[in-house]
Design a protein around this motif. Sequence first.
Motif, mmCIF file in Angstrom:
data_model
loop_
_atom_site.group_PDB
_atom_site.id
_atom_site.type_symbol
_atom_site.label_atom_id
_atom_site.label_comp_id
_atom_site.label_asym_id
_atom_site.label_seq_id
_atom_site.Cartn_x
_atom_site.Cartn_y
_atom_site.Cartn_z
ATOM 1 N N LEU A 10 0.827 -1.205 0.000
ATOM 2 C CA LEU A 10 0.000 0.000 0.000
ATOM 3 C C LEU A 10 0.865 1.260 0.000
ATOM 4 C CD1 LEU A 10 -2.819 -1.007 2.512
ATOM 5 C CD2 LEU A 10 -3.010 -0.789 0.025
ATOM 6 N N LEU A 29 -5.151 6.787 0.944
ATOM 7 C CA LEU A 29 -4.523 5.475 1.107
ATOM 8 C C LEU A 29 -3.647 5.457 2.359
ATOM 9 C CD1 LEU A 29 -4.338 2.693 -0.069
ATOM 10 C CD2 LEU A 29 -2.542 3.493 -1.601
ATOM 11 N N MET A 33 -3.845 2.958 5.526
ATOM 12 C CA MET A 33 -2.668 2.270 6.068
ATOM 13 C C MET A 33 -2.559 2.479 7.578
ATOM 14 S SD MET A 33 0.047 3.267 3.075
ATOM 15 C CE MET A 33 1.436 2.997 4.133
#
Length: 66
Positions: A10, A29, A33
């Motif tokens: 990721l 994103l 995470m």
Amino acid sequence: MNTKKLLDKLNKIANVLDDTGYYNEANELTTVMNKVAQNKFDEEYMDRFDPSNMPDRTPGRSEEFE
């Protein structure tokens, strides 16, 4: 897939998004995470320090204190 590998992949994707100008998507994103990492930490913490596995330390209720 273990959590460390997932976070690594990721992170690489987030870096590509950032490098190509998709800053909002990269930030989203990164937020995901952080949530994955926090959830993994919480699971490991709870497994390690599960209160049901700890001895009863209430005076008068435990043989250690009687």
